[in-house]
Design a protein around this motif. Structure first.
Motif, PDB file in Angstrom:
ATOM      1  N   TYR A  12     -36.318 -33.312   7.142  1.00 26.34           N
ATOM      2  CA  TYR A  12     -37.672 -32.973   6.700  1.00 26.34           C
ATOM      3  C   TYR A  12     -38.641 -33.275   7.832  1.00 26.34           C
ATOM      4  CZ  TYR A  12     -42.055 -32.664   4.206  1.00 26.34           C
ATOM      5  OH  TYR A  12     -43.322 -32.305   3.841  1.00 26.34           O
ATOM      6  N   ASN A  13     -39.210 -32.226   8.404  1.00 28.49           N
ATOM      7  CA  ASN A  13     -40.179 -32.353   9.509  1.00 28.49           C
ATOM      8  C   ASN A  13     -39.667 -33.322  10.581  1.00 28.49           C
ATOM      9  OD1 ASN A  13     -41.762 -30.571   8.108  1.00 28.49           O
ATOM     10  ND2 ASN A  13     -43.312 -32.058   7.505  1.00 28.49           N
ATOM     11  N   SER A  14     -38.457 -33.031  11.046  1.00 29.82           N
ATOM     12  CA  SER A  14     -37.766 -33.919  11.983  1.00 29.82           C
ATOM     13  C   SER A  14     -37.732 -33.375  13.404  1.00 29.82           C
ATOM     14  CB  SER A  14     -36.322 -34.142  11.503  1.00 29.82           C
ATOM     15  OG  SER A  14     -36.279 -34.671  10.202  1.00 29.82           O
ATOM     16  N   SER A  15     -38.628 -32.451  13.731  1.00 26.04           N
ATOM     17  CA  SER A  15     -38.543 -31.756  15.015  1.00 26.04           C
ATOM     18  C   SER A  15     -38.577 -32.699  16.216  1.00 26.04           C
ATOM     19  CB  SER A  15     -39.655 -30.705  15.137  1.00 26.04           C
ATOM     20  OG  SER A  15     -40.928 -31.294  15.008  1.00 26.04           O
ATOM     21  N   ASN A  41     -37.340 -28.412   2.728  1.00 23.72           N
ATOM     22  CA  ASN A  41     -38.565 -27.603   2.776  1.00 23.72           C
ATOM     23  C   ASN A  41     -39.522 -28.089   3.867  1.00 23.72           C
ATOM     24  OD1 ASN A  41     -40.024 -25.379   1.854  1.00 23.72           O
ATOM     25  ND2 ASN A  41     -41.268 -26.617   0.468  1.00 23.72           N
ATOM     26  N   SER A  42     -38.977 -28.239   5.088  1.00 20.15           N
ATOM     27  CA  SER A  42     -39.792 -28.658   6.233  1.00 20.15           C
ATOM     28  C   SER A  42     -40.926 -27.667   6.488  1.00 20.15           C
ATOM     29  CB  SER A  42     -38.926 -28.756   7.487  1.00 20.15           C
ATOM     30  OG  SER A  42     -37.979 -29.784   7.381  1.00 20.15           O
ATOM     31  N   THR A  43     -42.039 -28.208   6.979  1.00 14.12           N
ATOM     32  CA  THR A  43     -43.185 -27.355   7.335  1.00 14.12           C
ATOM     33  C   THR A  43     -43.357 -27.244   8.844  1.00 14.12           C
ATOM     34  OG1 THR A  43     -44.668 -29.260   7.144  1.00 14.12           O
ATOM     35  CG2 THR A  43     -44.399 -27.881   5.189  1.00 14.12           C
ATOM     36  N   ASP A  44     -42.482 -27.911   9.617  1.00 11.22           N
ATOM     37  CA  ASP A  44     -42.518 -27.750  11.071  1.00 11.22           C
ATOM     38  C   ASP A  44     -41.374 -26.825  11.478  1.00 11.22           C
ATOM     39  OD1 ASP A  44     -40.245 -29.272  10.815  1.00 11.22           O
ATOM     40  OD2 ASP A  44     -40.933 -30.940  12.048  1.00 11.22           O
ATOM     41  N   ASN A  45     -40.933 -26.890  12.731  1.00  9.85           N
ATOM     42  CA  ASN A  45     -39.892 -25.976  13.201  1.00  9.85           C
ATOM     43  C   ASN A  45     -38.501 -26.600  13.196  1.00  9.85           C
ATOM     44  OD1 ASN A  45     -40.498 -27.733  15.302  1.00  9.85           O
ATOM     45  ND2 ASN A  45     -40.044 -26.234  16.905  1.00  9.85           N
ATOM     46  N   SER A  46     -38.280 -27.583  12.336  1.00  7.97           N
ATOM     47  CA  SER A  46     -36.975 -28.246  12.266  1.00  7.97           C
ATOM     48  C   SER A  46     -35.839 -27.254  12.028  1.00  7.97           C
ATOM     49  CB  SER A  46     -36.969 -29.285  11.134  1.00  7.97           C
ATOM     50  OG  SER A  46     -37.843 -30.353  11.400  1.00  7.97           O
ATOM     51  N   LEU A  47     -36.028 -26.391  11.046  1.00 12.88           N
ATOM     52  CA  LEU A  47     -34.973 -25.444  10.690  1.00 12.88           C
ATOM     53  C   LEU A  47     -34.672 -24.500  11.845  1.00 12.88           C
ATOM     54  CD1 LEU A  47     -33.165 -24.872   8.266  1.00 12.88           C
ATOM     55  CD2 LEU A  47     -34.841 -23.193   7.486  1.00 12.88           C
ATOM     56  N   SER A  48     -35.687 -24.066  12.536  1.00 11.35           N
ATOM     57  CA  SER A  48     -35.508 -23.182  13.678  1.00 11.35           C
ATOM     58  C   SER A  48     -34.718 -23.868  14.794  1.00 11.35           C
ATOM     59  CB  SER A  48     -36.873 -22.725  14.210  1.00 11.35           C
ATOM     60  OG  SER A  48     -36.730 -21.948  15.371  1.00 11.35           O
ATOM     61  N   ILE A  49     -35.000 -25.138  15.045  1.00 15.33           N
ATOM     62  CA  ILE A  49     -34.271 -25.888  16.075  1.00 15.33           C
ATOM     63  C   ILE A  49     -32.779 -25.939  15.741  1.00 15.33           C
ATOM     64  CG2 ILE A  49     -33.955 -28.171  17.108  1.00 15.33           C
ATOM     65  CD1 ILE A  49     -36.986 -28.604  16.767  1.00 15.33           C
ATOM     66  N   ILE A  50     -32.466 -26.226  14.485  1.00 11.61           N
ATOM     67  CA  ILE A  50     -31.050 -26.300  14.085  1.00 11.61           C
ATOM     68  C   ILE A  50     -30.391 -24.931  14.169  1.00 11.61           C
ATOM     69  CG2 ILE A  50     -29.460 -26.869  12.202  1.00 11.61           C
ATOM     70  CD1 ILE A  50     -31.622 -28.835  11.186  1.00 11.61           C
ATOM     71  N   ILE A  63     -25.813 -25.029   6.942  1.00 14.95           N
ATOM     72  CA  ILE A  63     -27.243 -25.290   6.834  1.00 14.95           C
ATOM     73  C   ILE A  63     -27.724 -24.797   5.473  1.00 14.95           C
ATOM     74  CG2 ILE A  63     -29.525 -24.877   7.838  1.00 14.95           C
ATOM     75  CD1 ILE A  63     -28.012 -24.184  10.482  1.00 14.95           C
ATOM     76  N   ILE A  64     -28.306 -25.689   4.714  1.00 19.20           N
ATOM     77  CA  ILE A  64     -28.803 -25.357   3.379  1.00 19.20           C
ATOM     78  C   ILE A  64     -30.306 -25.573   3.371  1.00 19.20           C
ATOM     79  CG2 ILE A  64     -28.715 -25.922   0.916  1.00 19.20           C
ATOM     80  CD1 ILE A  64     -25.857 -27.044   1.489  1.00 19.20           C
ATOM     81  N   LYS A  65     -31.045 -24.550   3.008  1.00 18.67           N
ATOM     82  CA  LYS A  65     -32.506 -24.664   2.958  1.00 18.67           C
ATOM     83  C   LYS A  65     -32.962 -24.733   1.515  1.00 18.67           C
ATOM     84  CE  LYS A  65     -36.911 -22.487   4.059  1.00 18.67           C
ATOM     85  NZ  LYS A  65     -37.542 -23.822   4.060  1.00 18.67           N
ATOM     86  N   GLU A  66     -33.700 -25.787   1.195  1.00 17.58           N
ATOM     87  CA  GLU A  66     -34.318 -25.912  -0.117  1.00 17.58           C
ATOM     88  C   GLU A  66     -35.724 -25.308  -0.077  1.00 17.58           C
ATOM     89  OE1 GLU A  66     -32.933 -27.469  -3.122  1.00 17.58           O
ATOM     90  OE2 GLU A  66     -31.275 -26.827  -1.824  1.00 17.58           O
ATOM     91  N   ASN A  67     -36.113 -24.658  -1.145  1.00 21.38           N
ATOM     92  CA  ASN A  67     -37.419 -23.994  -1.202  1.00 21.38           C
ATOM     93  C   ASN A  67     -38.523 -24.871  -1.772  1.00 21.38           C
ATOM     94  OD1 ASN A  67     -36.476 -21.547  -0.090  1.00 21.38           O
ATOM     95  ND2 ASN A  67     -35.600 -20.991  -2.082  1.00 21.38           N
TER      96      ASN A  67
END
Length: 230
Positions: A12-15, A41-50, A63-67
């Motif tokens: 979560y917002n771990s960029s 449900n991160s609001t930064d670019n954490s998911l993009s980095i992964i 990779i599992i994304k929660e909404n």
């Protein structure tokens, strides 16, 4: 692969941590393992980095994304239900596992197949680059009584997935002590613990962690859990 290992990771917002974290995952000496990310449900670019990171051969990634925003224990439960390993390790993005960490645990797993929960000492650092070791958390040898006094699991224990399943997964009502509840639950139900002597990584001690941000709530949860499993 026998005795497969799965890392579970709540994001979560771990960029600001993720690049170093992913490099540490990639650098593990153990040839094959799995990592399951649950993005809360991160609001930064954490998911993009992964998503854009290139993992080496031998690492299976899910990779599992929660909404919606989910708690860390909800994220861990989702990861456990979606992982394939016989053993799981919760490894947070702001902690550091040494390159030999998974391989070390793998050796103990082979030597002690009857053990359900392995834990180790860990170094303590107070900077993001892990350059300054300020302490060592050397947990006591396991007994249910010692576990009632202090949460001895450390930041990255290695646990049989089947044991967590039999104890009903992590209690999602807790903010910061759900892991402590699970360790006591395992202990009270007769699962076997073993402390290993090897230091496998570093815990980043910071003032804005979940437990420090909610220190009073964490202490209240600890007392409730100790009373429950006494």
């Amino acid at each position: 692969m026998k005795n497969k290992i799965s890392i579970i990771c709540s994001v979560y917002n771990s960029s600001k941590w993720l690049t170093k974290y992913l490099d540490s995952v990639n650098d593990q000496f153990l040839d094959e393992f799995e990592i399951v990310f649950v993005d809360a449900n991160s609001t930064d670019n954490s998911l993009s980095i992964i998503n854009n990171y290139v993992f080496r051969k031998g690492i299976k990634v899910k990779i599992i994304k929660e909404n919606s925003r989910v708690t860390i224990y909800r994220a861990w439960n989702i990861a456990i239900k979606n992982c394939k390993g016989d053993y799981i390790m919760n490894w947070n993005t702001d902690d550091l596992l040494y390159r030999s960490g998974l391989q070390t645990y793998s050796s103990y797993i082979k030597e002690y197949p009857e053990i359900d929960f392995f834990y180790s000492p860990c170094c303590v650092v107070n900077d993001q680059n892990f350059n300054s070791i300020v302490g060592l958390r050397n947990w006591p040898e396991y007994s249910h009584e010692s576990l009632l006094r202090i949460c001895i699991g450390g930041p990255f224990p290695m646990i049989k997935k089947s044991a967590v399943e039999k104890c009903g997964y992590f209690k999602e009502k807790y903010i910061s002590s759900g892991d402590y509840e699970m360790w006591l639950n395992l202990s009270k139900n007769g699962f076997k613990f073993k402390k290993i002597s090897d230091v496998v990584g570093c815990f980043f001690q910071r003032n804005n962690s979940i437990s420090m941000d909610n220190l009073f709530a964490a202490q209240k949860e600890d007392k409730e859990i100790q009373h429950l499993h006494r």
